[in-house]
Design a protein around this motif. Structure first.
Motif, short mmCIF file in Angstrom:
data_model
loop_
_atom_site.label_atom_id
_atom_site.label_comp_id
_atom_site.label_asym_id
_atom_site.label_seq_id
_atom_site.Cartn_x
_atom_site.Cartn_y
_atom_site.Cartn_z
N LEU A 25 0.82 -1.21 0.00
CA LEU A 25 0.00 0.00 0.00
C LEU A 25 0.85 1.26 0.00
O LEU A 25 0.49 2.27 -0.60
N GLY A 76 -0.89 3.70 -2.42
CA GLY A 76 -1.71 4.74 -1.81
C GLY A 76 -1.24 5.04 -0.42
O GLY A 76 -1.89 4.65 0.57
N ALA A 89 -5.32 -1.55 3.21
CA ALA A 89 -5.49 -1.74 1.77
C ALA A 89 -6.90 -2.15 1.38
O ALA A 89 -7.32 -1.95 0.23
N LEU A 145 -9.64 -0.54 -1.42
CA LEU A 145 -9.06 0.56 -2.19
C LEU A 145 -8.76 0.20 -3.64
O LEU A 145 -8.17 1.01 -4.37
N PHE A 146 -9.18 -0.97 -4.10
CA PHE A 146 -8.84 -1.43 -5.44
C PHE A 146 -10.12 -1.82 -6.18
O PHE A 146 -10.92 -2.60 -5.68
N TYR A 180 -1.88 -3.27 -9.41
CA TYR A 180 -2.37 -2.63 -8.19
C TYR A 180 -2.52 -1.12 -8.38
O TYR A 180 -3.49 -0.52 -7.90
N HIS A 187 -6.10 0.72 -8.06
CA HIS A 187 -6.25 1.77 -7.04
C HIS A 187 -6.70 3.08 -7.69
O HIS A 187 -7.63 3.75 -7.20
#
Length: 333
Positions: A143, A147, A153, A156-157, A174, A178
Protein backbone atom coordinates in the motif's frame (compact mmCIF):
# COMPACT_ATOMS: atom_id res chain seq x y z
CA UNK A 1 33.90 5.33 -72.63
CA UNK A 2 31.39 2.82 -73.96
CA UNK A 3 32.63 0.26 -71.45
CA UNK A 4 32.30 2.73 -68.59
CA UNK A 5 28.77 3.63 -69.61
CA UNK A 6 27.92 -0.03 -69.85
CA UNK A 7 29.28 -0.65 -66.36
CA UNK A 8 27.36 2.32 -64.98
CA UNK A 9 24.13 1.14 -66.57
CA UNK A 10 24.76 -2.36 -65.28
CA UNK A 11 25.43 -0.99 -61.80
CA UNK A 12 22.23 1.04 -61.84
CA UNK A 13 20.24 -1.97 -62.97
CA UNK A 14 21.78 -4.10 -60.25
CA UNK A 15 21.10 -1.42 -57.62
CA UNK A 16 17.49 -1.00 -58.71
CA UNK A 17 17.04 -4.74 -58.68
CA UNK A 18 18.62 -4.97 -55.25
CA UNK A 19 16.35 -2.24 -53.88
CA UNK A 20 13.31 -3.87 -55.44
CA UNK A 21 14.34 -7.23 -54.03
CA UNK A 22 14.86 -5.71 -50.62
CA UNK A 23 11.47 -3.98 -50.70
CA UNK A 24 9.87 -7.25 -51.79
CA UNK A 25 11.54 -9.04 -48.88
CA UNK A 26 10.49 -6.35 -46.37
CA UNK A 27 6.85 -6.61 -47.37
CA UNK A 28 6.64 -10.36 -47.92
CA UNK A 29 5.00 -12.41 -45.13
CA UNK A 30 7.44 -14.48 -43.10
CA UNK A 31 6.29 -18.04 -43.64
CA UNK A 32 5.80 -19.95 -40.40
CA UNK A 33 3.73 -22.94 -39.42
CA UNK A 34 1.64 -23.22 -36.29
CA UNK A 35 0.34 -20.67 -33.77
CA UNK A 36 1.73 -17.29 -32.74
CA UNK A 37 5.30 -17.35 -31.48
CA UNK A 38 6.01 -15.56 -28.19
CA UNK A 39 9.31 -13.74 -27.90
CA UNK A 40 10.91 -11.06 -25.78
CA UNK A 41 13.26 -8.21 -26.54
CA UNK A 42 15.56 -7.52 -23.62
CA UNK A 43 16.29 -3.99 -22.51
CA UNK A 44 19.32 -2.50 -24.28
CA UNK A 45 19.36 -5.18 -27.00
CA UNK A 46 19.58 -2.91 -30.03
CA UNK A 47 18.53 -4.02 -33.51
CA UNK A 48 21.02 -6.88 -33.80
CA UNK A 49 20.13 -8.22 -30.37
CA UNK A 50 16.39 -7.97 -31.02
CA UNK A 51 16.75 -9.81 -34.33
CA UNK A 52 18.81 -12.58 -32.75
CA UNK A 53 16.30 -12.99 -29.91
CA UNK A 54 13.53 -13.41 -32.49
CA UNK A 55 15.51 -16.10 -34.31
CA UNK A 56 16.20 -17.87 -31.03
CA UNK A 57 12.46 -17.85 -30.31
CA UNK A 58 11.81 -19.57 -33.63
CA UNK A 59 11.04 -16.71 -36.03
CA UNK A 60 12.89 -17.37 -39.34
CA UNK A 61 13.98 -13.83 -40.11
CA UNK A 62 17.18 -12.69 -41.86
CA UNK A 63 18.91 -10.81 -39.06
CA UNK A 64 21.18 -8.84 -41.40
CA UNK A 65 18.36 -7.61 -43.63
CA UNK A 66 16.18 -6.83 -40.62
CA UNK A 67 18.97 -4.63 -39.26
CA UNK A 68 19.27 -2.88 -42.63
CA UNK A 69 15.49 -2.33 -42.72
CA UNK A 70 15.53 -0.79 -39.24
CA UNK A 71 18.42 1.55 -40.08
CA UNK A 72 17.18 2.57 -43.54
CA UNK A 73 13.74 3.39 -42.13
CA UNK A 74 15.29 5.44 -39.31
CA UNK A 75 13.70 3.27 -36.61
CA UNK A 76 16.71 1.39 -35.29
CA UNK A 77 16.80 3.41 -32.08
CA UNK A 78 13.04 3.25 -31.49
CA UNK A 79 12.65 -0.47 -30.80
CA UNK A 80 11.02 -1.04 -27.41
CA UNK A 81 11.99 -3.82 -25.03
CA UNK A 82 9.21 -6.10 -23.85
CA UNK A 83 7.24 -9.28 -24.48
CA UNK A 84 5.67 -9.81 -27.90
CA UNK A 85 3.88 -12.35 -30.05
CA UNK A 86 4.77 -12.97 -33.68
CA UNK A 87 1.61 -13.63 -35.66
CA UNK A 88 2.05 -16.03 -38.61
CA UNK A 89 2.52 -14.35 -42.00
CA UNK A 90 3.64 -11.02 -40.55
CA UNK A 91 6.12 -9.25 -42.81
CA UNK A 92 9.52 -7.98 -41.64
CA UNK A 93 8.20 -4.43 -42.00
CA UNK A 94 5.12 -5.31 -39.95
CA UNK A 95 7.31 -6.94 -37.33
CA UNK A 96 9.51 -3.86 -37.10
CA UNK A 97 6.43 -1.63 -36.76
CA UNK A 98 5.22 -3.84 -33.89
CA UNK A 99 8.53 -3.41 -32.05
CA UNK A 100 8.53 0.34 -32.61
CA UNK A 101 4.94 0.75 -31.41
CA UNK A 102 5.58 -1.40 -28.38
CA UNK A 103 2.65 -3.59 -29.37
CA UNK A 104 3.29 -5.95 -26.49
CA UNK A 105 1.67 -9.33 -26.03
CA UNK A 106 -1.15 -8.83 -23.56
CA UNK A 107 -2.86 -10.95 -21.00
CA UNK A 108 -5.71 -10.17 -18.64
CA UNK A 109 -6.57 -10.58 -15.00
CA UNK A 110 -10.04 -10.27 -13.48
CA UNK A 111 -10.79 -9.02 -9.97
CA UNK A 112 -14.33 -9.88 -8.87
CA UNK A 113 -16.70 -7.52 -7.05
CA UNK A 114 -16.98 -8.46 -3.40
CA UNK A 115 -13.57 -10.08 -3.17
CA UNK A 116 -11.38 -9.14 -0.26
CA UNK A 117 -7.97 -7.64 -0.90
CA UNK A 118 -6.51 -10.94 0.28
CA UNK A 119 -8.34 -12.76 -2.53
CA UNK A 120 -7.13 -10.21 -5.03
CA UNK A 121 -3.54 -10.73 -3.95
CA UNK A 122 -3.87 -14.49 -4.31
CA UNK A 123 -5.03 -14.13 -7.91
CA UNK A 124 -2.35 -11.57 -8.79
CA UNK A 125 0.34 -13.72 -7.17
CA UNK A 126 -0.79 -16.72 -9.22
CA UNK A 127 -0.86 -14.91 -12.59
CA UNK A 128 1.80 -16.69 -14.69
CA UNK A 129 2.66 -13.83 -17.06
CA UNK A 130 3.31 -11.11 -14.51
CA UNK A 131 6.61 -10.14 -12.94
CA UNK A 132 5.93 -10.67 -9.23
CA UNK A 133 7.60 -7.69 -7.58
CA UNK A 134 5.15 -7.51 -4.66
CA UNK A 135 4.82 -11.15 -3.67
CA UNK A 136 7.09 -10.76 -0.63
CA UNK A 137 5.63 -7.44 0.47
CA UNK A 138 3.16 -7.15 3.32
CA UNK A 139 -0.16 -5.42 2.63
CA UNK A 140 1.20 -2.34 4.38
CA UNK A 141 4.39 -2.31 2.30
CA UNK A 142 2.44 -2.76 -0.92
CA UNK A 143 0.00 0.00 0.00
CA UNK A 144 2.90 2.36 0.70
CA UNK A 145 3.87 2.06 -2.97
CA UNK A 146 0.32 2.64 -4.24
CA UNK A 147 -1.71 4.74 -1.81
CA UNK A 148 0.53 5.88 1.05
CA UNK A 149 -2.16 8.19 2.43
CA UNK A 150 -4.17 5.17 3.61
CA UNK A 151 -3.44 2.80 6.47
CA UNK A 152 -5.36 -0.30 5.28
CA UNK A 153 -5.49 -1.74 1.77
CA UNK A 154 -8.96 -3.28 1.97
CA UNK A 155 -11.50 -1.74 -0.40
CA UNK A 156 -9.06 0.56 -2.19
CA UNK A 157 -8.84 -1.43 -5.44
CA UNK A 158 -11.53 -1.46 -8.09
CA UNK A 159 -12.82 -4.87 -9.21
CA UNK A 160 -12.51 -5.11 -12.99
CA UNK A 161 -10.68 -6.92 -15.80
CA UNK A 162 -7.20 -5.51 -16.36
CA UNK A 163 -5.07 -5.94 -19.46
CA UNK A 164 -1.32 -6.06 -19.02
CA UNK A 165 1.76 -6.62 -21.11
CA UNK A 166 3.27 -10.01 -20.42
CA UNK A 167 6.30 -9.67 -18.21
CA UNK A 168 5.15 -6.38 -16.70
CA UNK A 169 5.23 -5.79 -12.95
CA UNK A 170 2.30 -6.87 -10.81
CA UNK A 171 2.64 -3.50 -9.10
CA UNK A 172 1.19 -1.98 -12.28
CA UNK A 173 -2.03 -3.94 -11.72
CA UNK A 174 -2.37 -2.63 -8.19
CA UNK A 175 -1.69 0.93 -9.35
CA UNK A 176 -4.30 0.66 -12.10
CA UNK A 177 -6.89 -0.83 -9.76
CA UNK A 178 -6.25 1.77 -7.04
CA UNK A 179 -6.44 4.67 -9.49
CA UNK A 180 -9.66 3.24 -10.92
CA UNK A 181 -11.24 3.00 -7.46
CA UNK A 182 -10.21 6.53 -6.50
CA UNK A 183 -11.61 7.88 -9.77
CA UNK A 184 -14.97 6.15 -9.34
CA UNK A 185 -15.21 7.00 -5.66
CA UNK A 186 -14.61 10.68 -6.42
CA UNK A 187 -17.20 10.65 -9.20
CA UNK A 188 -19.81 9.10 -6.89
CA UNK A 189 -18.87 11.43 -4.01
CA UNK A 190 -19.22 14.52 -6.23
CA UNK A 191 -22.79 13.45 -7.07
CA UNK A 192 -23.74 12.38 -3.53
CA UNK A 193 -27.16 12.96 -2.06
CA UNK A 194 -27.57 15.63 0.60
CA UNK A 195 -27.50 14.87 4.30
CA UNK A 196 -25.63 11.59 4.22
CA UNK A 197 -23.99 10.49 7.51
CA UNK A 198 -20.46 10.38 6.06
CA UNK A 199 -17.77 12.92 6.81
CA UNK A 200 -15.47 11.87 3.95
CA UNK A 201 -15.32 9.65 0.83
CA UNK A 202 -13.54 6.88 2.73
CA UNK A 203 -16.58 6.37 4.97
CA UNK A 204 -18.72 6.13 1.85
CA UNK A 205 -16.32 3.47 0.55
CA UNK A 206 -16.78 1.51 3.77
CA UNK A 207 -20.56 1.69 3.33
CA UNK A 208 -20.24 0.58 -0.30
CA UNK A 209 -18.34 -2.51 0.82
CA UNK A 210 -21.13 -3.41 3.28
CA UNK A 211 -23.71 -3.06 0.52
CA UNK A 212 -21.56 -5.17 -1.79
CA UNK A 213 -21.38 -8.04 0.69
CA UNK A 214 -25.01 -7.87 1.79
CA UNK A 215 -26.59 -8.52 -1.59
CA UNK A 216 -25.67 -9.81 -5.01
CA UNK A 217 -28.87 -8.35 -6.47
CA UNK A 218 -28.02 -5.00 -8.04
CA UNK A 219 -31.61 -3.75 -7.92
CA UNK A 220 -31.65 -3.98 -4.10
CA UNK A 221 -28.38 -2.22 -3.36
CA UNK A 222 -29.90 1.24 -3.02
CA UNK A 223 -32.47 -0.13 -0.55
CA UNK A 224 -29.79 -1.92 1.49
CA UNK A 225 -27.83 1.33 1.61
CA UNK A 226 -31.01 3.17 2.61
CA UNK A 227 -31.52 0.84 5.57
CA UNK A 228 -27.94 1.27 6.76
CA UNK A 229 -28.08 5.05 6.35
CA UNK A 230 -31.33 5.15 8.37
CA UNK A 231 -29.68 3.12 11.11
CA UNK A 232 -26.67 5.41 11.25
CA UNK A 233 -28.91 8.47 11.45
CA UNK A 234 -30.96 7.05 14.32
CA UNK A 235 -27.98 5.65 16.23
CA UNK A 236 -28.97 2.02 15.75
CA UNK A 237 -26.36 -0.70 15.44
CA UNK A 238 -25.83 -1.77 11.83
CA UNK A 239 -25.91 -5.45 12.80
CA UNK A 240 -24.66 -6.78 9.46
CA UNK A 241 -23.26 -10.31 9.40
CA UNK A 242 -20.57 -9.73 6.72
CA UNK A 243 -18.70 -7.41 9.09
CA UNK A 244 -18.71 -10.09 11.77
CA UNK A 245 -17.38 -12.63 9.28
CA UNK A 246 -14.64 -10.23 8.18
CA UNK A 247 -13.63 -9.62 11.78
CA UNK A 248 -13.44 -13.37 12.45
CA UNK A 249 -10.82 -13.80 9.73
CA UNK A 250 -9.58 -17.39 9.44
CA UNK A 251 -11.80 -18.43 12.34
CA UNK A 252 -14.86 -18.27 10.12
CA UNK A 253 -15.85 -21.78 9.06
CA UNK A 254 -18.95 -21.08 7.00
CA UNK A 255 -21.48 -20.42 9.77
CA UNK A 256 -22.06 -17.65 12.30
CA UNK A 257 -23.01 -18.70 15.80
CA UNK A 258 -24.62 -16.60 18.51
CA UNK A 259 -21.26 -16.62 20.26
CA UNK A 260 -19.68 -14.98 17.21
CA UNK A 261 -22.27 -12.20 17.21
CA UNK A 262 -21.46 -11.51 20.86
CA UNK A 263 -17.67 -11.64 20.53
CA UNK A 264 -16.39 -8.11 20.18
CA UNK A 265 -13.98 -7.23 17.36
CA UNK A 266 -13.37 -3.87 15.64
CA UNK A 267 -15.63 -5.16 12.83
CA UNK A 268 -18.50 -6.55 14.90
CA UNK A 269 -21.41 -4.21 14.14
CA UNK A 270 -23.54 -6.09 16.66
CA UNK A 271 -21.33 -4.88 19.49
CA UNK A 272 -19.96 -1.59 18.12
CA UNK A 273 -21.89 1.40 16.80
CA UNK A 274 -21.29 3.11 13.49
CA UNK A 275 -19.27 1.92 10.52
CA UNK A 276 -16.41 -0.57 10.84
CA UNK A 277 -12.91 0.94 10.72
CA UNK A 278 -12.20 -0.07 7.10
CA UNK A 279 -14.04 -1.51 4.12
CA UNK A 280 -14.61 -5.26 4.26
CA UNK A 281 -14.39 -5.97 0.51
CA UNK A 282 -13.76 -4.46 -2.91
CA UNK A 283 -17.04 -2.81 -3.94
CA UNK A 284 -18.17 -2.37 -7.53
CA UNK A 285 -19.55 0.77 -9.11
CA UNK A 286 -23.21 -0.12 -8.34
CA UNK A 287 -22.42 -0.38 -4.64
CA UNK A 288 -20.51 2.90 -4.70
CA UNK A 289 -23.49 4.54 -6.35
CA UNK A 290 -25.91 3.02 -3.83
CA UNK A 291 -23.84 4.17 -0.85
CA UNK A 292 -23.86 7.76 -2.10
CA UNK A 293 -27.37 7.79 -3.54
CA UNK A 294 -29.31 5.46 -1.21
CA UNK A 295 -32.99 4.82 -1.62
CA UNK A 296 -35.30 7.16 0.29
CA UNK A 297 -37.06 4.72 2.57
CA UNK A 298 -38.32 4.35 6.14
CA UNK A 299 -37.05 0.76 6.30
CA UNK A 300 -34.78 -0.13 9.21
CA UNK A 301 -34.63 -3.90 8.74
CA UNK A 302 -34.26 -6.47 5.99
CA UNK A 303 -34.14 -10.24 5.81
CA UNK A 304 -33.34 -12.61 2.98
CA UNK A 305 -36.25 -14.39 1.37
CA UNK A 306 -33.94 -17.23 0.39
CA UNK A 307 -34.29 -16.59 -3.33
CA UNK A 308 -31.70 -13.85 -3.65
CA UNK A 309 -34.12 -11.04 -2.74
CA UNK A 310 -34.81 -9.32 0.58
CA UNK A 311 -37.89 -8.31 2.55
CA UNK A 312 -37.71 -4.81 4.04
CA UNK A 313 -39.52 -3.61 7.17
CA UNK A 314 -39.74 -0.26 8.97
CA UNK A 315 -40.49 -1.68 12.43
CA UNK A 316 -39.24 -4.57 14.54
CA UNK A 317 -42.60 -6.33 14.81
CA UNK A 318 -42.98 -6.62 11.03
CA UNK A 319 -39.35 -7.62 10.73
CA UNK A 320 -39.76 -10.47 13.22
CA UNK A 321 -42.77 -11.71 11.26
CA UNK A 322 -40.69 -11.68 8.09
CA UNK A 323 -37.92 -13.58 9.82
CA UNK A 324 -40.38 -16.24 10.93
CA UNK A 325 -41.79 -16.46 7.42
CA UNK A 326 -38.57 -16.59 5.45
CA UNK A 327 -35.91 -17.79 7.90
CA UNK A 328 -37.53 -19.67 10.75
CA UNK A 329 -34.13 -20.92 11.82
CA UNK A 330 -32.15 -17.90 10.52
CA UNK A 331 -30.76 -14.82 12.17
CA UNK A 332 -32.21 -11.35 11.58
CA UNK A 333 -30.23 -8.48 10.13
Amino acid sequence: MALIKKLIVTGVIVSVAAVASFQWWAGRPIATDGPAIPFAVASGSGVAGAAQQMVTAGIPINTFLFGVLARVSGQASRIKAGSYEFEPNTSPRGLLDKLVRGDFAQDQLTVIEGWTFRQMRQVVDAAPNLKHDTVKLSDEELLAKVGPEYKAAEGLFFPDTYLFARGSSDLDIYKQAHEAMMKRLKAAWDKRAEGLPYTNPYQALIMASLVEKETGKKSERAMIAGVFVNRLRTGMLLQTDPTVIYGMGDKYAGKIRKKDLETDTPYNTYTRPGLPPTPIALPGVESLTAALAPAKTDALYFVSRGDGTSHFSDNLNDHNKAVNQYQRNGASQ
